[in-house]
Design an enzyme around this catalytic site. Sequence first.
Site, mmCIF file in Angstrom:
data_model
loop_
_atom_site.group_PDB
_atom_site.id
_atom_site.type_symbol
_atom_site.label_atom_id
_atom_site.label_comp_id
_atom_site.label_asym_id
_atom_site.label_seq_id
_atom_site.Cartn_x
_atom_site.Cartn_y
_atom_site.Cartn_z
ATOM 1 C CB ALA A 1 -24.627 13.482 37.418
ATOM 2 C CG ASN A 2 -26.132 9.234 33.935
ATOM 3 O OD1 ASN A 2 -25.484 9.380 32.906
ATOM 4 N ND2 ASN A 2 -27.421 9.582 34.030
ATOM 5 C CG HIS A 3 -20.154 7.206 34.904
ATOM 6 N ND1 HIS A 3 -19.285 8.065 35.520
ATOM 7 C CD2 HIS A 3 -20.400 6.212 35.787
ATOM 8 C CE1 HIS A 3 -19.000 7.606 36.722
ATOM 9 N NE2 HIS A 3 -19.670 6.486 36.913
#
Length: 402
Positions: A211-213
Site C-alpha cells: 500500500a502507500n500513504h
Amino acid sequence: MTYSLQGKTISLGVTGSIACYKAVDLASKLMQLNADVDVLMTPSALRFLTPLTFTAITHRPVITSMFDPQSELSINHVAAAERADLVAVVPATANSLAKIAHGRADDPVSATILATRAPVLVAPAMDANMFESPATQANVELLRQRSIYVAGPAEGRMASGLVGRGRLLEPAELVGHIRILLGRAGDLAGRKIVVSAGGTREAIDPVRVIANHSSGKMGYAIAEAARDRGAQAVIVSAPTALPDPTGVKVARINSALEMGHALDRECADADAVIMAAAVADWRVAQIAEQKVKKTGADTWTIDLVKNPDLIAGIHADRLVKVGFAAESEDLIDNARAKIQSKGLHMIVANDITAEDAGFAVDDNRVIILDREGSIERLPLMSKYDVGVEILDRVIPLLGSLA
Ligand code: PMT
C-alpha cells in the site's frame, strides 16, 4: 475544507416534527460556513422548539407569525422569500409537503415558498406509512415535477420506534444537498468529472498488501469542488476512511488493475479525468492463495511485475487529462517529463517530503504545469481550494476541446 457560503442567505423553514432538533444543528453548520440564515417556524414547530434556540445560533429574529406586528413577515410578507438564495424546509412534515404542493400560504414557511424565486429544498421527516401513503407520494412527485429538490428521507428507526423510510437526513448530509442545489447552475453544469483518489492496494496473499500513504483527501476534495460547481462528479476510490460525499458517485476498487477498469468505464463519457490517486507502479507477480507462512529464512523475496500506466492508457475523445506528480526531488523536471510521457494536458506537482502538505494532511502546496510550458506555483492552501484552482484551469480546456 474551505467551502464557504459567504454572501449566501439561506431561509430555513422549520415545520412541526420531532426531527426539528436536527434543524438546530443544520442552522449551526450553515452559520459555520458563513451563511446568513433566516429561520421561519410554523405554529406546529413552535410546539417542539422555541425561537430563542434559533436566534441564539443565527443572531437574527425568527419569523413565527404572519400577523405579529413585530414580525418582518407582517410588514413585508415576501422579504425573506426575496432575500433567499435558497429556501430549505427542514424538517418537512407530510402536512407541509401537502401545503407546498397545493400552493397554500397560511403559515410563514408555506407563504415564503410560494413567494420565492430561489431554489427550494424539502427534507421530509415523518412516519414511514405517512411517507409511503399515496397522497404524500403524489405530493412529492408534484414537487419534483416543479423542480423542488427532495432530499431524503432515509431508512432507519423513527421516533415512534418503528423502522422504515421516513427519517430526516443527518445535518451534514443536508449541507451536502444544499451545496449541490446552490451549485446546480455552476460553470461545470452538464459536465462529468472523474477523479481518482487514495492509494491502491496490491495483494500479496489473503492477509497482506502493498500500500502507500495516500489518504484519498486530495481526490475527494477535488470531486467535492467539482460537485459544488454543478458537475456530475465521480470518484474512483482506492480504500480510504473518508465518507462518500453527498451527491458524488464513488466507485470503490482495491488494486491498480481494478482502478484501470473502473476508469475506462467512467471516462468513456466524461469531460475530464483528474488522477490524484497514488497508483502502485508494481503488483505482485503471483498472489498467494493462502496466507504465506513464516519460514526459518531471514528474508523473503517477492517478484513484482509492472502495472500499466493508467492515465497514459485512457484514450477518449475530448477528454481533458490532468495528472498529479508526487515527487521527492527535481519536482519541476520530473513533472514536466510526465506531461509528455502520459499524454496530459496539465500536471499538479507536489513535494511529498513537505510536512505540512502532500499525503494525509488537509492542505497541499502545488505547482501546476501545462503542456504549453506554463508553471504556476500556488501557496499552501486547503485541498478543496487546490481542487478549485485545478478546475479553474480545466474549464477553459473543456471549451477548447468541445
Ligand atoms: O490522498 P492524499 O493523502 O490527500 O495525498 C495526495 C497525494 C499526495 C497522493 C496526491 O496529491 C498525489 O500526488 N497523487 C499522485 C501520486 C502518484 O502516484 O504520483 P506519480 O508521480 O507516481 O504518478 C504520476 C501520475 O500518474 C499520477 O496522476 C498517478 O495517478 C498516475 N499513475 C501512476 C502510476 C500508474 N501505474 N498509473 C497512473 O495513472
